[in-house]
Scaffold this active site. Sequence first.
Site, PDB file in Angstrom:
ATOM      1  N   HIS A 228       0.817  -1.215   0.000  1.00  0.00           N
ATOM      2  CA  HIS A 228       0.000   0.000   0.000  1.00  0.00           C
ATOM      3  C   HIS A 228       0.853   1.268   0.000  1.00  0.00           C
ATOM      4  CE1 HIS A 228      -3.727   1.945   0.000  1.00  0.00           C
ATOM      5  NE2 HIS A 228      -4.286   1.483   1.104  1.00  0.00           N
TER       6      HIS A 228
ATOM      7  N   ASP B  65      -2.439   1.902  -4.481  1.00  0.00           N
ATOM      8  CA  ASP B  65      -3.687   2.201  -3.790  1.00  0.00           C
ATOM      9  C   ASP B  65      -4.751   1.196  -4.215  1.00  0.00           C
ATOM     10  OD1 ASP B  65      -2.606   4.397  -2.495  1.00  0.00           O
ATOM     11  OD2 ASP B  65      -2.998   5.700  -4.222  1.00  0.00           O
TER      12      ASP B  65
END
Length: 437
Positions: free
Chosen positions: A409, A413
Amino acid sequence: MASFNIVMPKLGESIQEGTITKWFVKEGDTIEEDDMLFEVATDKVDSEIPSPVDGVITKINYEEDSLVAVGEVLAVVSLDGEVEETEPEATDSKDETAKTDEAPAKAETTDASVDDSRKLSNRFYSPLVKTIAKEENVSFDELESIEGSGVGGRVQKKDIMAYLESRDSSASQPAAKKESKPAAPAAPAVEKKAAPPVSVGANDTVVEMDRVRKLIADHMVMSKQVSPHVTSVVEADVTDLVIWRNKNKDAFQKKYGDKITFMPIFTEAVAAALAEFPMVNSSVNGDQIVMKKDVNVGIAVAKPDGNLIVPVIRNAEQRNLVGLTKELNRLADAARNNKLDPSEIQGGTFTITNFGSFGNIIGTPIINQPQVAILATGIIEKKPAVLETPSGDVIAIRHKMYLSLSYDHRIIDGALGGAFLRRIADHLEQFDINRAI
Ligand code: CO6
């Protein structure tokens, strides 16, 4: 006496050391070229190393379980069969190039201060220790003060790492030194957090982890520490590809001599999606993102001993289904039989783990560092599904599966991860049921 130095071989592009797990010979043994000398293990793979020469083993410098840097002299072979009485320190053999046919690999450090220190010091520092010292700004005096746990008091990687840990936690360390540290090394050491104590009862059994299991455990902890994982899941209707595979598998095997399972088809879909989403085919290097040109797909293979290894299908995006099938079967077979070459488990840019064959449906796999994503493929099962048709909705029996993508992450995204995952599912769903083999 003409002699030949057996040195720790370079076992892969990023490998700087290996552990001698077994010697097949002892001092005084007569050997022939290609006789197995020793088994060496790295954090990537185990290999058996044959002798390049005929002769008599006159000296073995390292015991089993020693961790040795690439290029170090492990053993000396007398080429004319004479056995000379020698009492060399392990460290000295490295300088005996004048009377050997092959010089050990040269230390590649450019750190003048540490290199110079070797001349002033009676101690030998391996290339690995010198590289760490340089990267961590360890001065000559500091290096000299470290107590070595290796042969003849040699400073090993674990000694300098322990020293760094205590130095870094010391409040007396000037802040400026820390700031001048270079970027973190590619394979960060795993800081072991104190685990809660475990009570062992009389009826419990304690099993020692083997070396590979310990490495896997460390890698898993390191991966979770390095990158924040998130996992997205999609469902794919793979009815057409299942029908195609079931219809063609016998003819495929007859024509190409290899069995086709679903894995090569998953790999083909993944490689196509990676080529379309290059950000997922990347690595994080400090504050930089390194977009990899080649699409090298690692496949998690379960070994008979219960461990897991990840051989890599190189340039998967350039291979057709036959090529992917043959390479997958070859690598899986080599992995199960401990026949993988170290180069075959390096350079992966993405990994697939197929737990569908265990009947599992969804999972949250851990990223194989330094990659940024990993796909888990669940079991393909028949399910009732609602299909929209021109004459209205119908319920039909379809072949369905879940695809789970864990991704880093820091740079991926949910929108990107989700779109990439959906694209893999689209490729699988759009598989041409009439595809020729
Ligand atoms: N659905 C349905 N059927 C499947 C599936 C799925 N997903 N996967 C395999 N199979 C079938 C396959 O088609 C074969 O059937 P037939 O062709 O009809 O005989 C059969 O199961 C056996 O397949 P096999 O595993 O031998 O070969 P495959 O090419 O599918 O896989 C492999 C090769 C190297 C990936 C596999 O042998 C292997 O080692 N799998 C284990 C991988 C593993 O342990 N991963 C770690 C899981 S844990 O990731 C994990 C998230 C955490 C929990």
